[in-house]
Design an enzyme around this catalytic site. Structure first.
Site, mmCIF file in Angstrom:
data_model
loop_
_atom_site.group_PDB
_atom_site.id
_atom_site.type_symbol
_atom_site.label_atom_id
_atom_site.label_comp_id
_atom_site.label_asym_id
_atom_site.label_seq_id
_atom_site.Cartn_x
_atom_site.Cartn_y
_atom_site.Cartn_z
ATOM 1 N N ASP A 21 13.629 -9.795 -2.292
ATOM 2 C CA ASP A 21 13.440 -11.225 -1.359
ATOM 3 C C ASP A 21 14.217 -11.297 -0.187
ATOM 4 O OD1 ASP A 21 15.849 -11.451 -2.236
ATOM 5 O OD2 ASP A 21 15.745 -13.709 -2.954
ATOM 6 N N CYS B 183 4.873 3.254 7.300
ATOM 7 C CA CYS B 183 5.914 2.715 6.496
ATOM 8 C C CYS B 183 6.120 1.470 6.481
ATOM 9 C CB CYS B 183 7.148 3.834 6.567
ATOM 10 S SG CYS B 183 8.153 3.254 7.899
ATOM 11 N N CYS C 256 7.175 0.459 10.033
ATOM 12 C CA CYS C 256 6.076 0.514 11.107
ATOM 13 C C CYS C 256 5.514 -0.936 11.241
ATOM 14 C CB CYS C 256 4.902 1.149 10.657
ATOM 15 S SG CYS C 256 5.236 3.169 10.675
ATOM 16 N N CYS D 105 12.583 -18.445 0.835
ATOM 17 C CA CYS D 105 12.043 -19.324 0.106
ATOM 18 C C CYS D 105 12.517 -20.648 -0.249
ATOM 19 C CB CYS D 105 11.368 -18.662 -1.345
ATOM 20 S SG CYS D 105 10.037 -17.445 -0.938
ATOM 21 N N CYS E 39 8.213 4.592 15.319
ATOM 22 C CA CYS E 39 8.970 3.745 14.142
ATOM 23 C C CYS E 39 10.453 4.399 13.917
ATOM 24 C CB CYS E 39 8.310 4.039 12.940
ATOM 25 S SG CYS E 39 8.834 3.486 11.400
ATOM 26 N N CYS F 238 10.162 6.438 10.176
ATOM 27 C CA CYS F 238 9.146 7.513 9.960
ATOM 28 C C CYS F 238 8.863 8.175 11.241
ATOM 29 C CB CYS F 238 8.209 7.107 8.762
ATOM 30 S SG CYS F 238 6.731 6.127 9.920
HETATM 31 ZN ZN LIG Z 1 7.222 3.822 9.719
#
Ligand SMILES: [Zn+2]
Length: 142
Positions: free
Chosen positions: A12, A55, A58, A70, A127, A130
């Site tokens: 969360d 990923c 990204c 929440c 990113c 990745c």
């Molecule tokens: Zn990524």
């Protein structure tokens, strides 16, 4: 992570999601992420062994991102059921090797409008997780 067939994100908070994402990238383990708050939610599948797969980072490049909670914003309980069921279906899709239909996409649910929307999520070459980018770190965000 390397021994898991898939990792299902039921956390969360963003720091946990970034950590899971990096562990899944490192181990080339599929990652099925979902989140819900208020009347909305989303689901996405990430496949590190696919060159075209984005990923989690990204989608959220800034590790300093702060998110509503929440506890503060509320969550409509049936939205969690809808998103959880879709996440389970996406996980089964990955486990059965049916082509991971949700890879490269994000499914967004708006429970107030009773609408699903699917948007493309291409891999981000910059990113920080990745791609070629550099992680800005937790203090860089607003
Ligand atoms: Zn990524």
């Amino acid at each position: 992570m390397a021994e898991a067939d898939v990792v299902v994100d039921c956390t969360d908070n963003f720091p946990s999601r970034f950590t899971l994402n990096r562990a899944c990238l490192s181990a080339s383990t599929p990652f099925v992420s979902a989140a819900a708050i208020r009347w909305q939610g989303h689901v996405a599948t990430f496949l590190p062994d696919r060159a075209d797969s984005p990923c989690f980072q990204c989608l959220y490049p800034d590790e300093g991102v702060t998110a509503a909670t929440c506890a503060a914003e509320g969550i409509m309980a049936p939205v969690v059921g809808v998103i959880g069921s879709m996440q389970a279906l996406a996980t089964i899709d990955v486990l059965l090797g049916k082509g991971a239909a949700l890879c490269g996409k994000v499914m967004l649910f708006d429970g107030l409008a009773m609408e699903w929307q699917t948007i493309a999520l291409p891999r981000n070459p910059q990113c920080p997780a990745c791609g070629a980018g550099t992680a800005p770190g937790p203090s860089a965000g607003a």
